[in-house]
Design an enzyme around this catalytic site. Structure first.
Site, mmCIF file in Angstrom:
data_model
loop_
_atom_site.group_PDB
_atom_site.id
_atom_site.type_symbol
_atom_site.label_atom_id
_atom_site.label_comp_id
_atom_site.label_asym_id
_atom_site.label_seq_id
_atom_site.Cartn_x
_atom_site.Cartn_y
_atom_site.Cartn_z
ATOM 1 N N SER A 124 12.529 -11.084 -5.036
ATOM 2 C CA SER A 124 11.442 -11.750 -4.317
ATOM 3 C C SER A 124 10.993 -10.892 -3.142
ATOM 4 O O SER A 124 11.784 -10.128 -2.576
ATOM 5 C CB SER A 124 11.976 -13.082 -3.798
ATOM 6 O OG SER A 124 11.135 -13.602 -2.815
ATOM 7 N N TYR A 149 18.495 -18.772 0.801
ATOM 8 C CA TYR A 149 17.864 -18.406 -0.477
ATOM 9 C C TYR A 149 17.509 -16.917 -0.465
ATOM 10 O O TYR A 149 17.873 -16.160 -1.376
ATOM 11 C CB TYR A 149 16.601 -19.251 -0.726
ATOM 12 C CG TYR A 149 15.735 -18.671 -1.826
ATOM 13 C CD1 TYR A 149 16.113 -18.781 -3.163
ATOM 14 C CD2 TYR A 149 14.556 -17.966 -1.525
ATOM 15 C CE1 TYR A 149 15.338 -18.218 -4.172
ATOM 16 C CE2 TYR A 149 13.782 -17.401 -2.530
ATOM 17 C CZ TYR A 149 14.182 -17.528 -3.852
ATOM 18 O OH TYR A 149 13.429 -16.961 -4.848
ATOM 19 N N LYS A 153 19.057 -13.358 -2.570
ATOM 20 C CA LYS A 153 18.339 -12.323 -3.337
ATOM 21 C C LYS A 153 18.729 -10.920 -2.840
ATOM 22 O O LYS A 153 18.916 -9.995 -3.634
ATOM 23 C CB LYS A 153 16.819 -12.530 -3.216
ATOM 24 C CG LYS A 153 16.309 -13.821 -3.869
ATOM 25 C CD LYS A 153 16.424 -13.766 -5.385
ATOM 26 C CE LYS A 153 16.061 -15.070 -6.050
ATOM 27 N NZ LYS A 153 16.363 -15.136 -7.468
HETATM 28 N N1 LIG Z 1 8.444 -19.361 -7.991
HETATM 29 C C1 LIG Z 1 8.406 -18.483 -7.016
HETATM 30 O O1 LIG Z 1 7.559 -18.567 -6.131
HETATM 31 C C2 LIG Z 1 9.386 -17.322 -6.982
HETATM 32 C C3 LIG Z 1 9.153 -16.244 -6.128
HETATM 33 C C4 LIG Z 1 10.076 -15.198 -6.095
HETATM 34 C C5 LIG Z 1 11.201 -15.215 -6.896
HETATM 35 N N2 LIG Z 1 11.409 -16.293 -7.711
HETATM 36 C C6 LIG Z 1 12.614 -16.309 -8.557
HETATM 37 O O2 LIG Z 1 12.215 -16.372 -9.911
HETATM 38 C C7 LIG Z 1 13.186 -17.085 -10.674
HETATM 39 C C8 LIG Z 1 12.507 -18.189 -11.456
HETATM 40 O O3 LIG Z 1 11.823 -19.043 -10.555
HETATM 41 P P1 LIG Z 1 10.983 -20.313 -11.057
HETATM 42 O O4 LIG Z 1 9.903 -20.517 -10.062
HETATM 43 O O5 LIG Z 1 10.655 -20.162 -12.469
HETATM 44 O O6 LIG Z 1 12.067 -21.454 -10.822
HETATM 45 P P2 LIG Z 1 12.516 -22.641 -11.778
HETATM 46 O O7 LIG Z 1 13.402 -23.529 -10.981
HETATM 47 O O8 LIG Z 1 11.328 -23.247 -12.442
HETATM 48 O O9 LIG Z 1 13.368 -21.868 -12.889
HETATM 49 C C9 LIG Z 1 14.730 -21.555 -12.718
HETATM 50 C C10 LIG Z 1 15.448 -21.974 -13.973
HETATM 51 O O10 LIG Z 1 16.830 -21.644 -13.865
HETATM 52 C C11 LIG Z 1 17.607 -22.744 -14.310
HETATM 53 N N3 LIG Z 1 18.902 -22.637 -13.613
HETATM 54 C C12 LIG Z 1 19.146 -22.754 -12.299
HETATM 55 N N4 LIG Z 1 20.470 -22.578 -12.051
HETATM 56 C C13 LIG Z 1 21.055 -22.327 -13.253
HETATM 57 C C14 LIG Z 1 22.378 -22.047 -13.666
HETATM 58 N N5 LIG Z 1 23.394 -22.034 -12.789
HETATM 59 N N6 LIG Z 1 22.625 -21.817 -14.975
HETATM 60 C C15 LIG Z 1 21.627 -21.850 -15.894
HETATM 61 N N7 LIG Z 1 20.355 -22.111 -15.561
HETATM 62 C C16 LIG Z 1 20.068 -22.353 -14.256
HETATM 63 C C17 LIG Z 1 16.782 -23.974 -13.968
HETATM 64 O O11 LIG Z 1 17.105 -25.096 -14.758
HETATM 65 C C18 LIG Z 1 15.379 -23.483 -14.241
HETATM 66 O O12 LIG Z 1 15.009 -23.699 -15.578
HETATM 67 C C19 LIG Z 1 14.223 -17.578 -9.675
HETATM 68 O O13 LIG Z 1 15.283 -16.648 -9.656
HETATM 69 C C20 LIG Z 1 13.486 -17.530 -8.361
HETATM 70 O O14 LIG Z 1 14.353 -17.379 -7.262
HETATM 71 C C21 LIG Z 1 10.528 -17.339 -7.779
#
Ligand SMILES: NC(=O)c1ccc[n+]([C@@H]2O[C@H](COP(=O)([O-])OP(=O)(O)OC[C@H]3O[C@@H](n4cnc5c(N)ncnc54)[C@H](O)[C@@H]3O)[C@@H](O)[C@H]2O)c1
Length: 341
Positions: A124, A149, A153
């Site tokens: 991120s 959080y 990362k």
């Molecule tokens: N959405 C954003 O703005 C953003 C920005 C930067 C980075 N990210 C990163 O991108 C990734 C995906 O984000 P997203 O927005 O799709 O989030 P999201 O919550 O929609 O997706 C994360 C998924 O991981 C699953 N999960 C969580 N913990 C788990 C575990 N211990 N075992 C198995 N599955 C697990 C959840 O059920 C979910 O389906 C994350 O790592 C997040 O930190 C997101």
């Protein structure tokens, strides 16, 4: 080529699974559904006419993970699974470190045991912390994010660097996402936050359909063009395609080992007021808002220097802000209760 996608049922994961299937990758989704629904994968399958294997499991469950690697010949892993709410991470930091850091260590350990070395990590823009000046560029040192959080990362990026030093076969890519918004243009998959949305766009969309009264804009006295915070918003389908580009890059660079970071963003900062205006235009709805005090830890403005991804991954965020708004609106309108049917 077979790709294991942890967290593949989530927001970015489901859009990426769609792009992978469209590009003829075999996909196994591994997700504990803590923040998602399996309905997202069903819809991806309908959209693509292809199937993805689904395994319900936790990344901290090494036994189950190991079985997955034993049962299938996996070529690469894309690791989305994480908890991602910045505010919540300050309230329950240990859960964030357990899930995001320990969970990643478990996954990497099992990958090592099964000699799988290609790894794409959902990092991120938050890893640049408060110390670095915008636009953020990959040559900058990792910063000190204000939330657990963000810290999780940074920790995983450090772990990847140490792993690469210890193992010449390891081939890691950290994709540093800026602010993904929007939904697939079909309006059948999108972001489905549980409870009160933490991110701006889902909140705006829920105000537009009358699920929430008004939007709170946190601070209008930042040193930006209109006083509200500026972020680098990119379309989630552009981001999804960034993962396919990163896999292609790994496949093109057989000689590569180590870890490489890439910013995935548009290179433009857009203010909260501009987002509200663009959403009103796309939806034809008025978005009532109030200005509230600044939130602790919010930076005034940041955006990416995305030229490394443009040049090396042949990737660019092409979709316009107007399209991000139209696609969010279509998804919200067609699915007022998200994936709940
Ligand atoms: N959405 C954003 O703005 C953003 C920005 C930067 C980075 N990210 C990163 O991108 C990734 C995906 O984000 P997203 O927005 O799709 O989030 P999201 O919550 O929609 O997706 C994360 C998924 O991981 C699953 N999960 C969580 N913990 C788990 C575990 N211990 N075992 C198995 N599955 C697990 C959840 O059920 C979910 O389906 C994350 O790592 C997040 O930190 C997101």
């Amino acid at each position: 080529m077979k790709v294991l996608v942890t967290g593949g049922a989530g927001y970015i994961g489901s859009h990426t699974v769609l792009s992978l299937l469209e590009n003829n990758y075999d996909v196994i989704v591994y997700d504990n559904l803590v923040n998602s629904s399996i309905e997202s994968i069903d819809r991806v399958e309908k959209l693509t006419g292809k199937t993805a294997a689904f395994i319900e499991g936790d990344i901290c469950d090494k036994k189950k993970l190991s079985q997955v690697f034993q049962n299938s010949k996996i070529d690469a892993v894309i690791h989305f699974a994480a908890l991602k709410a910045v505010g919540e991470s300050a309230a329950i930091p240990l859960s964030y470190y357990q899930n995001n850091v320990y969970g990643s260590v478990c996954l990497l350990e099992i990958m090592q045991q099964h000699k799988v070395h290609d790894f794409i990590f959902s990092s991120s823009a938050t890893v640049y912390g408060e110390e670095n000046n915008v636009p953020y560029v990959e040559t900058m040192k990792l910063g000190t994010p204000s939330s657990p959080y963000g810290a999780s990362k940074v920790m995983v990026e450090r772990i990847l660097a140490d792993l690469a030093l210890s193992n010449n076969n390891f081939r890691g890519v950290s994709l540093r996402y800026f602010n993904p918004i929007g939904a697939h243009e079909s309006g059948t998959i999108g972001e489905d936050p549980k409870g009160i949305p933490n991110n701006l766009l889902p909140y705006v969309a829920q105000v537009a359909v009358g699920k929430r009264d008004k939007l709170s804009i946190f601070g209008n006295d930042y040193p930006t063009k209109d006083g509200s915070c500026e972020r680098d918003y990119l379309h989630v389908m552009d981001l999804a395609q960034g993962h396919v580009a990163a896999l292609d890059w790994l496949n093109r660079h057989n000689e590569f080992s180590g870890v490489e970071a890439f910013n995935l963003g548009t290179g433009n900062g857009v203010s909260v007021f501009s987002i509200v205006e663009a959403f009103e235009k796309a939806s034809g709805k008025k978005i009532p808002f109030e200005v509230s005090p600044r939130r602790a830890g919010d930076l005034a403005a940041f955006w990416a220097n995305a030229s490394k991804a443009n040049k090396e991954l042949n990737w660019q965020a092409n979709r316009s802000l107007a399209q991000m708004m139209t696609d969010t609106w279509r998804w919200q309108l067609n699915n007022p209760n998200g994936f709940l049917i």
